[in-house]
Structure formats: C-alpha cells, structure tokens
Design a protein around this motif. Structure first.
Motif, PDB file in Angstrom:
ATOM      1  N   SER A 134       0.822  -1.212   0.000  1.00 36.04           N
ATOM      2  CA  SER A 134       0.000   0.000   0.000  1.00 36.04           C
ATOM      3  C   SER A 134       0.857   1.265   0.000  1.00 36.04           C
ATOM      4  O   SER A 134       0.357   2.338  -0.340  1.00 36.04           O
ATOM      5  CB  SER A 134      -0.941   0.012   1.204  1.00 36.04           C
ATOM      6  OG  SER A 134      -0.183  -0.004   2.408  1.00 36.04           O
ATOM      7  N   ALA A 135       2.138   1.142   0.357  1.00 36.78           N
ATOM      8  CA  ALA A 135       3.042   2.301   0.362  1.00 36.78           C
ATOM      9  C   ALA A 135       4.465   1.813   0.614  1.00 36.78           C
ATOM     10  O   ALA A 135       4.676   0.683   1.069  1.00 36.78           O
ATOM     11  CB  ALA A 135       2.638   3.299   1.443  1.00 36.78           C
ATOM     12  N   LYS A 136       5.430   2.680   0.330  1.00 39.11           N
ATOM     13  CA  LYS A 136       6.822   2.421   0.683  1.00 39.11           C
ATOM     14  C   LYS A 136       7.348   3.667   1.374  1.00 39.11           C
ATOM     15  O   LYS A 136       7.219   4.780   0.855  1.00 39.11           O
ATOM     16  CB  LYS A 136       7.666   2.097  -0.547  1.00 39.11           C
ATOM     17  CG  LYS A 136       9.101   1.756  -0.166  1.00 39.11           C
ATOM     18  CD  LYS A 136       9.964   1.385  -1.339  1.00 39.11           C
ATOM     19  CE  LYS A 136      11.343   1.016  -0.807  1.00 39.11           C
ATOM     20  NZ  LYS A 136      12.354   1.011  -1.832  1.00 39.11           N
ATOM     21  N   VAL A 137       7.923   3.464   2.549  1.00 37.27           N
ATOM     22  CA  VAL A 137       8.517   4.564   3.309  1.00 37.27           C
ATOM     23  C   VAL A 137       9.927   4.141   3.688  1.00 37.27           C
ATOM     24  O   VAL A 137      10.115   3.166   4.418  1.00 37.27           O
ATOM     25  CB  VAL A 137       7.690   4.896   4.580  1.00 37.27           C
ATOM     26  CG1 VAL A 137       8.360   5.999   5.369  1.00 37.27           C
ATOM     27  CG2 VAL A 137       6.257   5.276   4.202  1.00 37.27           C
ATOM     28  N   GLY A 138      10.907   4.845   3.141  1.00 38.56           N
ATOM     29  CA  GLY A 138      12.292   4.459   3.364  1.00 38.56           C
ATOM     30  C   GLY A 138      12.544   3.093   2.760  1.00 38.56           C
ATOM     31  O   GLY A 138      12.210   2.846   1.602  1.00 38.56           O
ATOM     32  N   TYR A 142       4.764  -0.913   3.331  1.00 34.09           N
ATOM     33  CA  TYR A 142       3.521  -1.067   4.065  1.00 34.09           C
ATOM     34  C   TYR A 142       2.663  -2.073   3.312  1.00 34.09           C
ATOM     35  O   TYR A 142       2.473  -1.949   2.108  1.00 34.09           O
ATOM     36  CB  TYR A 142       2.777   0.259   4.211  1.00 34.09           C
ATOM     37  CG  TYR A 142       3.303   1.069   5.373  1.00 34.09           C
ATOM     38  CD1 TYR A 142       2.670   1.009   6.611  1.00 34.09           C
ATOM     39  CD2 TYR A 142       4.433   1.850   5.236  1.00 34.09           C
ATOM     40  CE1 TYR A 142       3.161   1.732   7.685  1.00 34.09           C
ATOM     41  CE2 TYR A 142       4.935   2.576   6.301  1.00 34.09           C
ATOM     42  CZ  TYR A 142       4.296   2.515   7.531  1.00 34.09           C
ATOM     43  OH  TYR A 142       4.797   3.223   8.595  1.00 34.09           O
ATOM     44  N   VAL A 143       2.182  -3.060   4.053  1.00 37.81           N
ATOM     45  CA  VAL A 143       1.327  -4.092   3.465  1.00 37.81           C
ATOM     46  C   VAL A 143      -0.041  -3.988   4.115  1.00 37.81           C
ATOM     47  O   VAL A 143      -0.162  -3.960   5.346  1.00 37.81           O
ATOM     48  CB  VAL A 143       1.919  -5.498   3.665  1.00 37.81           C
ATOM     49  CG1 VAL A 143       0.990  -6.566   3.099  1.00 37.81           C
ATOM     50  CG2 VAL A 143       3.296  -5.591   3.014  1.00 37.81           C
ATOM     51  N   TYR A 144      -1.064  -3.918   3.257  1.00 37.02           N
ATOM     52  CA  TYR A 144      -2.439  -3.872   3.736  1.00 37.02           C
ATOM     53  C   TYR A 144      -3.025  -5.280   3.629  1.00 37.02           C
ATOM     54  O   TYR A 144      -2.893  -5.929   2.594  1.00 37.02           O
ATOM     55  CB  TYR A 144      -3.276  -2.886   2.919  1.00 37.02           C
ATOM     56  CG  TYR A 144      -4.703  -2.811   3.415  1.00 37.02           C
ATOM     57  CD1 TYR A 144      -4.995  -2.165   4.618  1.00 37.02           C
ATOM     58  CD2 TYR A 144      -5.736  -3.407   2.713  1.00 37.02           C
ATOM     59  CE1 TYR A 144      -6.296  -2.119   5.102  1.00 37.02           C
ATOM     60  CE2 TYR A 144      -7.041  -3.356   3.183  1.00 37.02           C
ATOM     61  CZ  TYR A 144      -7.311  -2.718   4.382  1.00 37.02           C
ATOM     62  OH  TYR A 144      -8.590  -2.669   4.861  1.00 37.02           O
ATOM     63  N   PHE A 145      -3.636  -5.730   4.722  1.00 40.98           N
ATOM     64  CA  PHE A 145      -4.246  -7.057   4.793  1.00 40.98           C
ATOM     65  C   PHE A 145      -5.758  -6.896   4.827  1.00 40.98           C
ATOM     66  O   PHE A 145      -6.322  -6.560   5.873  1.00 40.98           O
ATOM     67  CB  PHE A 145      -3.763  -7.803   6.039  1.00 40.98           C
ATOM     68  CG  PHE A 145      -2.269  -7.931   6.122  1.00 40.98           C
ATOM     69  CD1 PHE A 145      -1.611  -8.933   5.425  1.00 40.98           C
ATOM     70  CD2 PHE A 145      -1.521  -7.038   6.880  1.00 40.98           C
ATOM     71  CE1 PHE A 145      -0.228  -9.058   5.495  1.00 40.98           C
ATOM     72  CE2 PHE A 145      -0.146  -7.152   6.956  1.00 40.98           C
ATOM     73  CZ  PHE A 145       0.512  -8.161   6.262  1.00 40.98           C
ATOM     74  N   PRO A 146      -6.441  -7.102   3.711  1.00 45.23           N
ATOM     75  CA  PRO A 146      -7.890  -6.893   3.653  1.00 45.23           C
ATOM     76  C   PRO A 146      -8.706  -7.753   4.620  1.00 45.23           C
ATOM     77  O   PRO A 146      -9.760  -7.330   5.081  1.00 45.23           O
ATOM     78  CB  PRO A 146      -8.257  -7.237   2.207  1.00 45.23           C
ATOM     79  CG  PRO A 146      -7.005  -7.014   1.449  1.00 45.23           C
ATOM     80  CD  PRO A 146      -5.895  -7.409   2.386  1.00 45.23           C
ATOM     81  N   THR A 147      -8.224  -8.951   4.945  1.00 38.73           N
ATOM     82  CA  THR A 147      -9.019  -9.818   5.819  1.00 38.73           C
ATOM     83  C   THR A 147      -8.962  -9.403   7.284  1.00 38.73           C
ATOM     84  O   THR A 147      -9.800  -9.827   8.072  1.00 38.73           O
ATOM     85  CB  THR A 147      -8.588 -11.293   5.688  1.00 38.73           C
ATOM     86  OG1 THR A 147      -7.215 -11.404   6.052  1.00 38.73           O
ATOM     87  CG2 THR A 147      -8.826 -11.808   4.274  1.00 38.73           C
ATOM     88  N   THR A 148      -7.975  -8.567   7.652  1.00 42.53           N
ATOM     89  CA  THR A 148      -7.874  -8.089   9.040  1.00 42.53           C
ATOM     90  C   THR A 148      -7.918  -6.567   9.130  1.00 42.53           C
ATOM     91  O   THR A 148      -7.973  -6.021  10.222  1.00 42.53           O
ATOM     92  CB  THR A 148      -6.561  -8.578   9.694  1.00 42.53           C
ATOM     93  OG1 THR A 148      -5.448  -8.045   8.959  1.00 42.53           O
ATOM     94  CG2 THR A 148      -6.486 -10.092   9.741  1.00 42.53           C
ATOM     95  N   ALA A 149      -7.841  -5.879   7.981  1.00 47.37           N
ATOM     96  CA  ALA A 149      -7.829  -4.412   7.891  1.00 47.37           C
ATOM     97  C   ALA A 149      -6.597  -3.795   8.557  1.00 47.37           C
ATOM     98  O   ALA A 149      -6.618  -2.638   8.957  1.00 47.37           O
ATOM     99  CB  ALA A 149      -9.116  -3.804   8.450  1.00 47.37           C
ATOM    100  N   ASP A 150      -5.501  -4.550   8.644  1.00 48.10           N
ATOM    101  CA  ASP A 150      -4.243  -4.025   9.181  1.00 48.10           C
ATOM    102  C   ASP A 150      -3.383  -3.494   8.040  1.00 48.10           C
ATOM    103  O   ASP A 150      -3.381  -4.043   6.934  1.00 48.10           O
ATOM    104  CB  ASP A 150      -3.466  -5.128   9.914  1.00 48.10           C
ATOM    105  CG  ASP A 150      -4.138  -5.563  11.200  1.00 48.10           C
ATOM    106  OD1 ASP A 150      -4.681  -4.693  11.910  1.00 48.10           O
ATOM    107  OD2 ASP A 150      -4.126  -6.779  11.486  1.00 48.10           O
ATOM    108  N   ASN A 151      -2.615  -2.432   8.327  1.00 43.35           N
ATOM    109  CA  ASN A 151      -1.662  -1.859   7.376  1.00 43.35           C
ATOM    110  C   ASN A 151      -0.350  -1.702   8.143  1.00 43.35           C
ATOM    111  O   ASN A 151      -0.231  -0.814   8.990  1.00 43.35           O
ATOM    112  CB  ASN A 151      -2.180  -0.512   6.863  1.00 43.35           C
ATOM    113  CG  ASN A 151      -1.448  -0.032   5.636  1.00 43.35           C
ATOM    114  OD1 ASN A 151      -1.050  -0.833   4.794  1.00 43.35           O
ATOM    115  ND2 ASN A 151      -1.276   1.267   5.518  1.00 43.35           N
TER     116      ASN A 151
END
Length: 174
Positions: A134-138, A142-151
């Motif tokens: 979902s994004a790259k910082v440094g 960042y990985v978004y997990f649709p089944t848990t809504a965690d990023n």
C-alpha cells in the motif's frame, strides 16, 4: 477562496479505488478453498490455509504425516507448537485447505523490489499472510491485509510475491 488541486484529489481517489478493488480480490481468494488437483504423500512439504476468523488469508508451513481418507490429511506444522510448546502441533485438514509449497522466488524478484499494489505474502506470526503493498517509506513496505484491515510496515526480506496454486501449477496474480 482556496484553490483545489484536482490532480491530488484524483490521485487520492484513484489510490483509494485501487485499494478497494485489490481488497475485494484478495478477500475472494482468501475465503475460497483450493482446487483439489494433487494427492499428497507422507513427507510432502505443504502450506495449510487457515479458515479460522482472524487468520483467514494466512498459510502455515507443514509436512504431511498421512492420509486419513476422503481427501483429508494429518499434517505437522513447522512453526506452530502445542499449547505447552513441547512439540510441533498436528492437525487434520481437507485437501482443499492444503497446497504445495510455492517455489523460491530469488530468480523472480525484480531488481527494483516490490512496487505499489503488488500482491505479496508476509512472513509474520509464524506464517505467511496475504496482502498487498500500500506504500513504501524508506526501506520498508507497508502491506495492507484486507481480511484483518491491518496496514503494517515490513522490511523486504520477509516479503514474497503472492502465488496461487491453480490447475496443478503456480501462477502470479496480475
């Protein structure tokens, strides 16, 4: 009157739209059973898909102990332990919840690593979890997990491109 930057607004809307589309795609994959295209034998290395709420979209390394008949197998996990943590956990699963171990990806990794919206698996909490970048910082993705809504941010060495077992072979999702 403040001016509205249409490009920024459209870019954010496009990003949100893409995130929603990928989330639905991943949920539909995570909630489905595998095609039964392979019979497993004692000693085969596999991954077991969890269908337990809160763990859907995760895969755990295991070894086939034996067939219990009617497309069910007793497996021994490689990373999950019994409650007293004295030995690897064993369980029985249908063939529809088991898949072979995906091939190693050293030769498939791009020189630039992962890109925004790539579907990936992250090794965390003793298993592989299915999400998308979902994004790259440094240096972290960042990985978004649709089944848990965690990023969550991860270093690249715990990521792999997600592959699906389909019709007896591994495929990368577009």
């Amino acid at each position: 009157m403040a001016s509205i930057n249409v490009t920024e607004m459209n870019s954010e809307q496009l990003h949100q739209s893409r995130m929603a589309m990928l989330s639905e795609s991943i949920k539909s994959i995570a909630f489905k059973k595998q095609q039964i295209t392979k019979e497993y034998e004692k000693g085969d290395e596999v991954e077991v898909a969890s269908q337990e709420l809160g763990f859907i979209g995760s895969y755990y390394a295991a070894t086939i102990i034996c067939s219990t008949g009617d497309d069910y197998y007793r497996i021994k996990y490689k990373t999950l332990l019994t409650d007293d943590e004295s030995e690897p956990l064993e369980d029985v699963f249908s063939a529809a919840e088991i898949r072979p171990v995906p091939p190693h990806q050293h030769e498939t990794m791009s020189e630039n690593g992962f890109r925004l919206y790539d579907m990936v698996d992250v090794f965390a909490n003793d298993g592989w979890w299915f999400g998308f970048i979902s994004a790259k910082v440094g240096d972290e993705y960042y990985v978004y997990f649709p089944t848990t809504a965690d990023n969550i941010a991860y270093p690249p060495h715990v990521l792999r491109f997600h592959q699906e077992w389909s019709n007896g072979k591994w495929i990368f999702l577009p």
